[in-house]
Design a protein around this motif. Structure first.
Motif, PDB file in Angstrom:
ATOM      1  N   LYS A 162       0.872  -1.073  -0.043  1.00  0.00           N
ATOM      2  CA  LYS A 162      -0.052   0.013  -0.045  1.00  0.00           C
ATOM      3  C   LYS A 162       0.838   1.290   0.086  1.00  0.00           C
ATOM      4  O   LYS A 162       0.479   2.346  -0.767  1.00  0.00           O
ATOM      5  CB  LYS A 162      -0.900  -0.009   1.149  1.00  0.00           C
ATOM      6  CG  LYS A 162      -2.081  -0.972   0.946  1.00  0.00           C
ATOM      7  CD  LYS A 162      -3.239  -0.887   2.068  1.00  0.00           C
ATOM      8  CE  LYS A 162      -4.289  -1.970   1.762  1.00  0.00           C
ATOM      9  NZ  LYS A 162      -5.239  -2.281   2.885  1.00  0.00           N
ATOM     10  N   LYS A 163       2.006   1.263   0.487  1.00  0.00           N
ATOM     11  CA  LYS A 163       2.818   2.438   0.833  1.00  0.00           C
ATOM     12  C   LYS A 163       3.473   2.654  -0.842  1.00  0.00           C
ATOM     13  O   LYS A 163       3.585   3.814  -1.262  1.00  0.00           O
ATOM     14  CB  LYS A 163       4.292   1.944   1.702  1.00  0.00           C
ATOM     15  CG  LYS A 163       4.550   2.899   2.728  1.00  0.00           C
ATOM     16  CD  LYS A 163       5.956   2.906   3.324  1.00  0.00           C
ATOM     17  CE  LYS A 163       5.963   2.903   4.979  1.00  0.00           C
ATOM     18  NZ  LYS A 163       7.115   2.163   5.203  1.00  0.00           N
ATOM     19  N   LEU A 164       3.650   1.722  -1.683  1.00  0.00           N
ATOM     20  CA  LEU A 164       3.970   1.603  -3.021  1.00  0.00           C
ATOM     21  C   LEU A 164       2.924   1.881  -3.910  1.00  0.00           C
ATOM     22  O   LEU A 164       3.015   1.991  -5.235  1.00  0.00           O
ATOM     23  CB  LEU A 164       4.621   0.367  -3.245  1.00  0.00           C
ATOM     24  CG  LEU A 164       6.029   0.174  -2.260  1.00  0.00           C
ATOM     25  CD1 LEU A 164       6.532  -1.274  -2.531  1.00  0.00           C
ATOM     26  CD2 LEU A 164       7.213   1.041  -3.055  1.00  0.00           C
ATOM     27  N   GLY A 165       1.752   2.244  -3.405  1.00  0.00           N
ATOM     28  CA  GLY A 165       0.524   2.617  -4.108  1.00  0.00           C
ATOM     29  C   GLY A 165      -0.155   1.405  -4.746  1.00  0.00           C
ATOM     30  O   GLY A 165      -0.935   1.840  -5.861  1.00  0.00           O
ATOM     31  N   LEU A 166       0.155   0.284  -4.328  1.00  0.00           N
ATOM     32  CA  LEU A 166      -0.421  -0.986  -4.944  1.00  0.00           C
ATOM     33  C   LEU A 166      -1.863  -1.303  -4.371  1.00  0.00           C
ATOM     34  O   LEU A 166      -1.960  -1.289  -3.173  1.00  0.00           O
ATOM     35  CB  LEU A 166       0.496  -2.113  -4.802  1.00  0.00           C
ATOM     36  CG  LEU A 166       1.696  -2.184  -5.520  1.00  0.00           C
ATOM     37  CD1 LEU A 166       2.515  -3.500  -5.307  1.00  0.00           C
ATOM     38  CD2 LEU A 166       1.728  -2.029  -7.142  1.00  0.00           C
TER      39      LEU A 166
END
Lengths: 446, 446
Positions: A348-352
């Motif tokens: 989620k931190k990587l926007g996935l």
């Protein structure tokens, strides 16, 4: 062809050995500022915690081995500068002799270095880092001192959690600090890391999570005696800094393309932005199949493989790395955790956009009541494509150390969680259940 | 839609449960001549060998479970005939009532039956087979008899080797016979099977390999008392026939396309030559990714998965099996072996040109001297394409039970041995070495 390898730890060794074994006839020069090579840092906590008596077997190669293979190896020799334009390496030996080594191909295997928290008191005596063998020796010597009773470990990642276990095994009081809310936060989601936290607490390690170190204070002899955090002040006799590592790329970071943390950017051939310069191991980026992009993952297993890939490419056989998943494992007081790919939090931190499927079961068939530990599993997958991008396993059973390798391959091969549900996983009551927890977690995915 | 499932063991249960959970609303009828269902035959040796006390937990489903889900379930009901043209199943209950069940879709889940050696004396008292729970009960009762001292097990495959262990654990004298030169000959090459042979011999089991049973002789009470082979005659008190299984397809083999051993030929949707008839589990063929063709592999793990695939296809979601690798495992007196795909011998028998790479190492890092068992590994690969088609592992370590799952996926994904050498396999001394034996075996491949 003349190949100069700077750095003689896992990645440099793997590169040199691949060249020596598969492409004999090249002139190889290996340079390292350290006096030893091939030190298995992950064995430090096992030795210092006296799960093994001596560190002698924590090495698997020495300079003489390479000399015997015709390599010119310069230990205790510090590279001062690299002239990329003229393809020359400048270095100084222990006795200050100037060394100039021209190269046809250069391999940067300079590894990583501990991140030093820029805090007041950071240079006090009694504050240690943990990467090199010498640093392990220093901590071992400190643990031997009667007066060193209370030990603060800053950073509850792999190294910090392992050295905290070692300190406890040596009978010390141990305070484990981390800014995150749990241990092992970069590899595991909270629901999993909490299992390790409970394990650490049950074994008497004082947990101070969600707490940030602010300052180190000294006693009269200039030894660290207190650690001040954003919450309180604690008396301590020793501090071990384990807040992480960053690429040791100063020699090249101004000349070669680098990643956001300074790591040397490489392609899947381990080639840097300079076609005659390769970078391997912890100094370089690496392709993550979970992320489907290059990133930075400092692991000995990656170091070895990146060295093999570089060795083949330099030797003349074009070979692409198959990429990695950041597979890892930890075993603390017999509680084992392995993971590969991305956690939900990391993804989620990587926007996935990701989903996950959790399950818990016994490792072996339910009707075996002895030596049958429970296993927690989480499979992380992209919500739309259902491509598996991560897996976490936690158990006292060692079998999870094999199963995570299957997930690593599944991520590399872009398997979906639905395909995994049909994978041929064998059944034998002594090892697993007819509906294997991996199959059930995959079947349960919404 | 009305779906009739003949056979209520692993495959039939998986089919029914998939339909019930994912595609509610269909009328489901399940028929089986047995009085119990979901019996885990692989638990028999564990129970009969008293590694667990009772068989009660060797079942995971019962008729009432399915009745509660609205299924019409007819146990102790024998199907006498299937009218494929008019889509009707004829059966007789225990009390001889005639049953006629029409179907829209039929699922054959009739499993396999033991191969009966056609030898003089084959019907004598004291000669047993080992598949059903009732057969396990009969053997257990025999083992309880003081006078039953010497037990001959015919066939040293998985079931034979396991029941030989169980008999030894019960204090019996055990003679293990096989026409092949080693135990486990269909899954392992001699170099690996010999490790199990030594283990069996060390535990007092008398091995009679390369020896063919010719005749069984009886005492005055008509009980088997001798076994005559091509080499000698042996006094025995009990014989357990474990020479293998064949598809239990008599109900359909004259109407549907069948494999050379009579198994119902299916496609990857588990559909037979009759589009309204599906076949699952041990009665059906299965697609082998190692062989890249359909074959016959009777395993509970395959049965479960084939039932899931059939359930989805019948339910309306088109789903192809991803195929299997015949992954399997065995654990005898703590000696563990797992394999997947084809052995060298099996591959050559099928006309494949193969090579192999062997390696042996400790499971964990060399510097851990306690609880660190050695592991033998063989990777089998096609010589030209270097595609991995099989792997064998042997060790006292249980971690091989996880690692073989990675090889199963590697075969499914047609990975080459060179690609495997670069696979991200994690390193932690507690579990493996920096150069993992799987990586080294792959790197060493000529």
């Amino acid at each position: 062809m003349k190949i100069v390898v700077i750095g003689t730890n896992h990645a440099g060794i793997a590169t040199a050995n691949t060249l020596l074994e598969q492409y004999p006839g090249h002139e190889i020069v290996m340079i390292d500022r350290n006096s030893n090579m091939s030190y298995l840092g992950c064995g430090t906590a096992i030795w210092v915690g006296r799960q093994i008596e001596k560190p002698d077997e924590l090495f698997y190669a020495k300079a003489e081995d390479f000399e015997a293979k015709g390599v010119k190896i310069l230990t205790e020799t510090e590279v001062s500068e690299i002239d990329f334009a003229n393809k020359k390496v400048y270095a100084k030996t222990k006795s200050d002799d100037e060394i100039i080594e021209a190269y046809d191909k250069l391999v940067l295997a300079t590894g990583s270095r501990p991140i030093i928290p820029n805090l007041p008191g950071k240079d006090l005596k009694g504050i240690h880092f943990l990467k090199l063998f010498q640093e392990g020796q220093a901590i071992d010597a400190e643990f031997a001192k009667e007066k060193v009773k209370r030990i603060a470990v800053i950073g509850a990642g792999y190294i910090g959690t392992e050295i905290a276990e070692a300190a406890k095994r040596r009978g010390k009081e141990v305070l484990l600090f981390d800014a995150e809310n749990t241990s092992l936060a970069s590899y595991y989601d909270e629901e999993f890391a909490k299992g390790m936290d409970e394990n650490l607490a049950q074994h008497g390690i004082e947990l101070h999570f969600g707490e940030l170190a602010k300052e180190f204070k000294a006693n009269e002899e200039g030894y660290v005696s207190q650690i001040v955090t954003n919450k309180a002040t604690y008396d301590v006799d020793l501090v071990i800094n384990c807040i992480g590592f960053t690429a040791n790329s100063a020699l090249a970071s101004d000349k070669l393309a680098t990643f956001k943390n300074g790591a040397i950017k490489v392609d899947k051939h381990q080639q840097s932005s300079d076609p005659d310069v390769y970078a391997v191991g912890d100094v370089a980026t690496i392709y993550s199949n979970a992320l489907q992009d290059f990133t930075y993952i400092a692991l000995a297993s990656n170091a070895v493989r990146s060295g093999i890939v570089a060795g083949h490419n330099i030797g003349g056989k074009e070979l692409e790395s198959v990429g990695v998943q950041g597979s890892n494992g930890i075993s603390i007081f017999g509680y084992n955790m392995t993971s590969t790919g991305l956690s939900v939090k990391a993804a989620k931190k990587l926007g996935l956009e990701v989903s996950f499927s959790d399950f818990e079961d016994k490792q072996k068939a339910w009707f075996l009541h002895e030596n049958n530990d429970s296993v927690k599993i989480r499979i992380v997958y992209e919500t739309k494509s259902r491509r598996i991008i991560g897996a976490q396993l936690a158990s006292k059973s060692e079998i999870i150390a094999g199963n995570i390798n299957m997930f690593s391959l599944a991520i590399q091969e872009k398997k979906t969680i639905d395909e995994l549900a049909l994978l041929d996983l064998f059944f034998l009551p002594h090892f697993n259940s007819p509906y294997n927890y991996m199959t059930v977690a995959a079947l349960n995915a919404k």
